[in-house]
Design a protein around this motif. Sequence first.
Motif, PDB file in Angstrom:
ATOM      1  N   SER A  62      25.864  35.643 109.083  1.00 25.07           N
ATOM      2  CA  SER A  62      26.287  36.186 110.378  1.00 25.07           C
ATOM      3  C   SER A  62      26.146  37.696 110.400  1.00 25.07           C
ATOM      4  CB  SER A  62      27.738  35.805 110.690  1.00 25.07           C
ATOM      5  OG  SER A  62      27.823  34.409 110.804  1.00 25.07           O
ATOM      6  N   GLU A 114      23.943  39.588 113.083  1.00 22.16           N
ATOM      7  CA  GLU A 114      24.560  40.503 114.044  1.00 22.16           C
ATOM      8  C   GLU A 114      24.041  41.931 113.912  1.00 22.16           C
ATOM      9  OE1 GLU A 114      28.789  39.485 113.933  1.00 22.16           O
ATOM     10  OE2 GLU A 114      28.168  37.388 114.171  1.00 22.16           O
ATOM     11  N   SER A 174      26.704  33.297 116.178  1.00 24.45           N
ATOM     12  CA  SER A 174      26.288  34.655 115.787  1.00 24.45           C
ATOM     13  C   SER A 174      25.051  35.086 116.560  1.00 24.45           C
ATOM     14  CB  SER A 174      25.946  34.716 114.298  1.00 24.45           C
ATOM     15  OG  SER A 174      27.090  34.582 113.550  1.00 24.45           O
ATOM     16  N   LYS A 195      26.179  36.035 119.946  1.00 18.66           N
ATOM     17  CA  LYS A 195      26.883  37.330 119.912  1.00 18.66           C
ATOM     18  C   LYS A 195      25.875  38.482 119.826  1.00 18.66           C
ATOM     19  CE  LYS A 195      30.629  39.405 117.259  1.00 18.66           C
ATOM     20  NZ  LYS A 195      31.448  39.220 116.060  1.00 18.66           N
ATOM     21  N   SER A 196      24.909  38.322 118.943  1.00 19.02           N
ATOM     22  CA  SER A 196      23.897  39.351 118.768  1.00 19.02           C
ATOM     23  C   SER A 196      23.086  39.535 120.062  1.00 19.02           C
ATOM     24  CB  SER A 196      22.987  38.939 117.614  1.00 19.02           C
ATOM     25  OG  SER A 196      22.273  40.017 117.133  1.00 19.02           O
TER      26      SER A 196
END
Length: 398
Positions: A307, A311, A340, A343-344
């Motif tokens: 992760s 990220e 992840s 999110k990225s």
Amino acid sequence: MNINFKDKKALVRVDFNVPLDKSYQITDDTRIKAAIPTLKKILNDGGSIILMSHLGRPLEKLNADGTINKEKFTLHHLVNHISELLGTTVQFAEDCKNAGEQAKNLKNGEVLLLENTRFYPEEEAGDEAFSKQLASYGDIYVNDAFGTAHRAHASTTVVAHYFDKNHKCFGYLMEAEVKNATKVMNHPDRPLTAIIGGAKVSDKILLLEKLLDVADNIIVGGGMAYTFMRAMGGNTGNSLVEEDRIELAKEIMEKAKSKGKNLALPVDSKIADAFSNEANQKFAESNQIESGWMGLDIGPKAIAAFSSIIENSKTILWNGPMGVFEMPNFATGTRSIAESIAKSTANGAFSLIGGGDSVAAINQMGLNDEVSYVSTGGGAMLEFLEGKELPGVKAINE
Ligand code: AMP
């Protein structure tokens, strides 16, 4: 698609190979919906459409008397649904080789669907005469079937040779697939992280080789990670290992080192004493798995490490799950990686989900809208990412 289709007949190859239930109702129309923007553009311009697609593998599943199972494989099952989606009654041509009159009589705004192209052995053979016949139905050829672009079949590739550069193009779907995959492989914002998982190293060798050239980080998870663990002298118990690929895994690790690439493997795993959701389960270091136990998912330390890499990436490519995500107890790794990536992406990274099972996973987790692009073309996307020139793409570009 910068061609104007006014007064033109567009011969459009789509991928309408949709799943049908026992009463021939469509159970998932994603592929049909994916082609609608292209078809609407042609109709809105004031053109007409001759649609071509395959459905299943009719020549491999013949009736007992050797004839084609038309009842099962006819594209006629799709006529009503396409008509609804386009808001116009779609006509049907029962014989791809004799649709000239119907095509000629099409008026602007009208749509004609040809019967399953795979009813004819000439389709998969890429037969010239058959391709020429199909080509005669349209003024412009449009290919929007990325899922079959790796096949040099009559309707996907050979037909394009009968149109000059100004009379053939990609549809919107195919354009997006090619553009997004090209961006990732040819001019990514860096760092570029590729996450490769799934069952076997042997299925992903060419992709891994290519990634050693283009990616900055290569994360390896899923069943294939255990062949790498063995290559480093680890104990993998009953985990999936391809004995005949251990040497190759070593070579890949050495190449990564010499090229200064970060090849990340899962330090720990969720292990089980049987290939079952209900098996006894615990966590272990991935290189210390006891006999009788097998790694079926990546563990918490691996999730944290992967992760963090994801990220901190600007471009992300994901192909293959991190574990046996079909079983809920072994889906955590795959879900965490998908989260992840989401999110990225929210932080500005470009993410491409390319390849069958990671596409299924991202959909299953409901995160498909939180990544930049989810490819529709399983095998075709894999070949594109491996750096191969797809015949269907080449035939439009040349
Ligand atoms: P692929 O088609 O090569 O991307 O592989 C996808 C399949 O790999 C999925 O059906 C997963 O269940 C399977 N898979 C992922 N991780 C493992 C593992 N650790 N052991 C066995 N199979 C796995």
